[in-house]
Design a protein around this motif. Sequence first.
Motif, PDB file in Angstrom:
ATOM      1  N   LEU A  86       0.831  -1.202   0.000  1.00 14.42           N
ATOM      2  CA  LEU A  86       0.000   0.000   0.000  1.00 14.42           C
ATOM      3  C   LEU A  86       0.869   1.258   0.000  1.00 14.42           C
ATOM      4  CD1 LEU A  86      -2.712   1.440   0.123  1.00 14.42           C
ATOM      5  CD2 LEU A  86      -2.745   1.020   2.602  1.00 14.42           C
ATOM      6  N   SER A 106      -7.444  -1.589  -0.274  1.00 12.96           N
ATOM      7  CA  SER A 106      -6.830  -0.280  -0.487  1.00 12.96           C
ATOM      8  C   SER A 106      -5.607  -0.392  -1.394  1.00 12.96           C
ATOM      9  CB  SER A 106      -6.436   0.349   0.855  1.00 12.96           C
ATOM     10  OG  SER A 106      -7.589   0.612   1.618  1.00 12.96           O
ATOM     11  N   THR A 107      -4.832  -1.455  -1.201  1.00 14.55           N
ATOM     12  CA  THR A 107      -3.669  -1.690  -2.052  1.00 14.55           C
ATOM     13  C   THR A 107      -4.109  -1.899  -3.499  1.00 14.55           C
ATOM     14  OG1 THR A 107      -2.383  -2.621  -0.244  1.00 14.55           O
ATOM     15  CG2 THR A 107      -1.717  -3.244  -2.470  1.00 14.55           C
TER      16      THR A 107
END
Length: 150
Positions: free
Chosen positions: A56, A122-123
Motif C-alpha cells: 500500500l 486499499s492496495t
Amino acid sequence: MSSVQQINRSQIVGETAAVDLVLAYLKDGLDPSAVTLPVRAERARDYMRQQLEGLLYDAVLADPSFSLHRRAVMGPAGREWLRAAPMSGDVAEAVLELARDGGDAAFRRMSDDEVTMVLALSTAARGVAVWGVAGTIERLQRSRAVVSRP
C-alpha cells in the motif's frame, strides 16, 4: 525444523498470502465478507500484514500527484474500481477513509481479519489508480515471484 527455518517459512507464507489476496480482489472481484484469510499462524499473519502495508505504501508513493504537503487522495481510477468492489460495514468505511487519506479511525474497532481486508482492498485500488488493473496485476505477480521462494 529450526526456529530460523520456521521464521523463514512464516515469512514466505505470510508475504505470499498478502500478494495472493490482492491479486484475488483484482482478478476475481472477491467479496471481502466472503474471504477466509488463509493464514492462521500468528507470525505468518504478522508478515502478511507487514507485506500489505508495504504494498500500500509503495502504491501511494508511486502516485505522480503524491506530495508530502497535501493529503494522499486516491486517484480517479482507484475510486472507480472501489465503487465496483463489494464492501460493507466497517471494511467499507475504513477503505473509503484511506481513499480520502482521512486517517485510520475505523481501524480502532476492527478485527485483524477486517484490517487485513482493508489493507488488501486499499492496495488494489491504489494500484489501479497508478498502474491500472493490468499493470497492478503484473507488479503483484513480480512481487509474488520474489516473496514466494525461499
